[in-house]
Design a protein around this motif. Structure first.
Motif, PDB file in Angstrom:
ATOM      1  N   ILE A   1       0.847  -1.181   0.000  1.00  0.00           N
ATOM      2  CA  ILE A   1       0.000   0.000   0.000  1.00  0.00           C
ATOM      3  C   ILE A   1       0.888   1.238   0.000  1.00  0.00           C
ATOM      4  N   LEU A   2       0.832   1.977  -1.100  1.00  0.00           N
ATOM      5  CA  LEU A   2       1.591   3.222  -1.223  1.00  0.00           C
ATOM      6  C   LEU A   2       0.764   4.354  -0.640  1.00  0.00           C
TER       7      LEU A   2
ATOM      8  N   TYR B   1       2.621  -4.875   3.048  1.00  0.00           N
ATOM      9  CA  TYR B   1       3.664  -3.888   3.318  1.00  0.00           C
ATOM     10  C   TYR B   1       3.020  -2.501   3.268  1.00  0.00           C
ATOM     11  N   LEU B   2       3.188  -1.747   4.339  1.00  0.00           N
ATOM     12  CA  LEU B   2       2.669  -0.387   4.418  1.00  0.00           C
ATOM     13  C   LEU B   2       3.809   0.590   4.157  1.00  0.00           C
ATOM     14  N   ILE B   3       3.636   1.464   3.171  1.00  0.00           N
ATOM     15  CA  ILE B   3       4.663   2.452   2.847  1.00  0.00           C
ATOM     16  C   ILE B   3       4.218   3.815   3.360  1.00  0.00           C
TER      17      ILE B   3
ATOM     18  N   THR C   1       9.612   2.922   4.900  1.00  0.00           N
ATOM     19  CA  THR C   1       9.587   4.300   4.404  1.00  0.00           C
ATOM     20  C   THR C   1       9.744   4.341   2.885  1.00  0.00           C
ATOM     21  N   ASP C   2      10.178   3.221   2.287  1.00  0.00           N
ATOM     22  CA  ASP C   2      10.281   3.138   0.828  1.00  0.00           C
ATOM     23  C   ASP C   2      10.085   1.680   0.420  1.00  0.00           C
ATOM     24  N   CYS C   3      10.185   1.416  -0.882  1.00  0.00           N
ATOM     25  CA  CYS C   3       9.862   0.085  -1.415  1.00  0.00           C
ATOM     26  C   CYS C   3      11.072  -0.829  -1.565  1.00  0.00           C
TER      27      CYS C   3
ATOM     28  N   VAL D   1      -2.786   2.151  -4.402  1.00  0.00           N
ATOM     29  CA  VAL D   1      -2.263   3.512  -4.364  1.00  0.00           C
ATOM     30  C   VAL D   1      -3.207   4.392  -3.557  1.00  0.00           C
ATOM     31  N   LEU D   2      -2.663   4.993  -2.487  1.00  0.00           N
ATOM     32  CA  LEU D   2      -3.468   5.855  -1.618  1.00  0.00           C
ATOM     33  C   LEU D   2      -2.717   7.126  -1.217  1.00  0.00           C
ATOM     34  N   VAL D   3      -1.701   7.492  -1.993  1.00  0.00           N
ATOM     35  CA  VAL D   3      -1.029   8.765  -1.743  1.00  0.00           C
ATOM     36  C   VAL D   3      -1.943   9.906  -2.183  1.00  0.00           C
ATOM     37  N   LYS D   4      -1.644  11.136  -1.753  1.00  0.00           N
ATOM     38  CA  LYS D   4      -2.346  12.293  -2.280  1.00  0.00           C
ATOM     39  C   LYS D   4      -2.160  12.335  -3.797  1.00  0.00           C
ATOM     40  N   SER D   5      -3.185  12.753  -4.494  1.00  0.00           N
ATOM     41  CA  SER D   5      -3.181  12.646  -5.954  1.00  0.00           C
ATOM     42  C   SER D   5      -2.011  13.357  -6.613  1.00  0.00           C
TER      43      SER D   5
END
Length: 313
Positions: free
Chosen positions: A5-6, A27-29, A61-63, A74-78
């Motif tokens: 999950i980004l 995995y939670l990013i 903190t990263d992939c 994908v759940l980052v701000k657009s």
């Protein structure tokens, strides 16, 4: 299923925690080290009602070092979508699916430019989450639906597999043959209140008391409906009043839209992917959208003022 999950804020953690608890390798990013360290040391704490439970899940903190996964959510701000998926290149194998559950409209186009449309699934969720502290999330999962589907409307084995994994995790999931319409349904709910709340600083309790705000919302929604219809999008509702009322359904008077919350934190908003998306699609279709253009201009002005004064609204 191996899932990454980004953008694992409150919502991503609520969904990721449920999936991990049901047996998926998750995995939670999240870029915040405090958040990541807390989860890796103590587990992710999900609160349902007044009950906390601890779930073992991996946070990064990263992939780097994760390797190819079955599904990227994908759940980052657009406005971070392009960078986030570019940074996630090592997660993408031959069979990796990528699904946006973000707000607004346009993220699928950005993702397709980077990874190809054939990898994408569409999605929209009504699950909620509230961050209570580092690694501690209030999860709003019960009776909240998630809709997923192929962008071309077909029902495939891969989308059915994702639905089965979500359903097993207690996430009520529907495979839709009209996921584009569902994305637009949610977009119009955000069009109804997001910018108006951000501009006026009003929570829902006061926002819904002012007839002039309601009338403005109806105009913005009507523009969105006209643009959707011009582009062949099948909406579930085409009545502005019904959409306006649905936007506040089940929410407390003190509720603040995400756009207002962003402005109060001094952050940029997702206006370009909400009202701004209506404007862009309107221009492509020769449909006038003057109310949405005005709302975008007002939010942009507030963002500019905040940036240049270095203080919150």
């Amino acid at each position: 299923m191996k899932i990454c999950i980004l953008g694992s804020g409150a919502l991503g953690s609520a969904i990721g925690g449920a999936l991990a608890e049901a047996g998926s390798e998750v995995y939670l990013i999240n870029r915040r080290k405090e958040y990541v360290n807390s989860i890796n040391a103590k587990g992710l704490i999900l609160r349902s009602g007044i009950i906390d439970r601890t779930i073992k899940v991996q946070a990064r903190t990263d992939c780097k070092g994760i390797g190819p996964v079955d599904l990227i959510i994908v759940l980052v701000k657009s406005f971070h979508t392009k960078q986030a998926i570019e940074d996630a290149s090592e997660l993408i194998g031959d069979q990796t699916m990528i699904m946006s559950l973000q707000n607004g409209l346009g993220n699928e186009e950005i993702l397709a430019e980077v990874v190809g449309k054939e990898r994408l699934l569409g999605g929209k969720t009504y699950v909620g989450g509230v961050m209570l502290g580092p690694g501690h999330v209030l999860a709003g999962i019960k009776n909240k639906y998630t809709y997923i589907g192929e962008l071309d409307g077909s029902i495939t084995g891969r989308v059915s597999r994702v639905s089965e994994v979500f359903t097993k995790a207690g996430l009520l999931t529907v495979v839709s043959s009209n996921i584009i319409g569902i994305i637009w349904d949610k977009l119009l709910i955000n069009v109804a209140t997001g910018a108006l709340s951000g501009i006026t600083k009003l929570t829902y309790g006061d926002l819904y008391k002012i007839p002039e705000i309601r009338d403005c919302a109806f105009e913005a929604i009507s523009e969105g409906i006209a643009v959707a219809k011009a582009n062949g999008v099948a909406l579930s509702v085409e009545n502005p009043e019904e959409i306006w009322l649905k936007a506040a359904e089940g929410l407390p008077d003190e509720f603040k839209t995400s756009m207002l919350q962003s402005l109060e934190k001094g952050s940029v908003t997702e206006i370009d992917f909400i009202n701004g998306a209506v404007v862009r699609w309107g221009e492509r279709s020769n449909i006038p959208t003057p109310v949405n253009k005005a709302l975008v201009a007002n939010i942009k002005g507030i963002e500019y003022w905040i940036k240049n004064n270095s203080i919150n609204v």
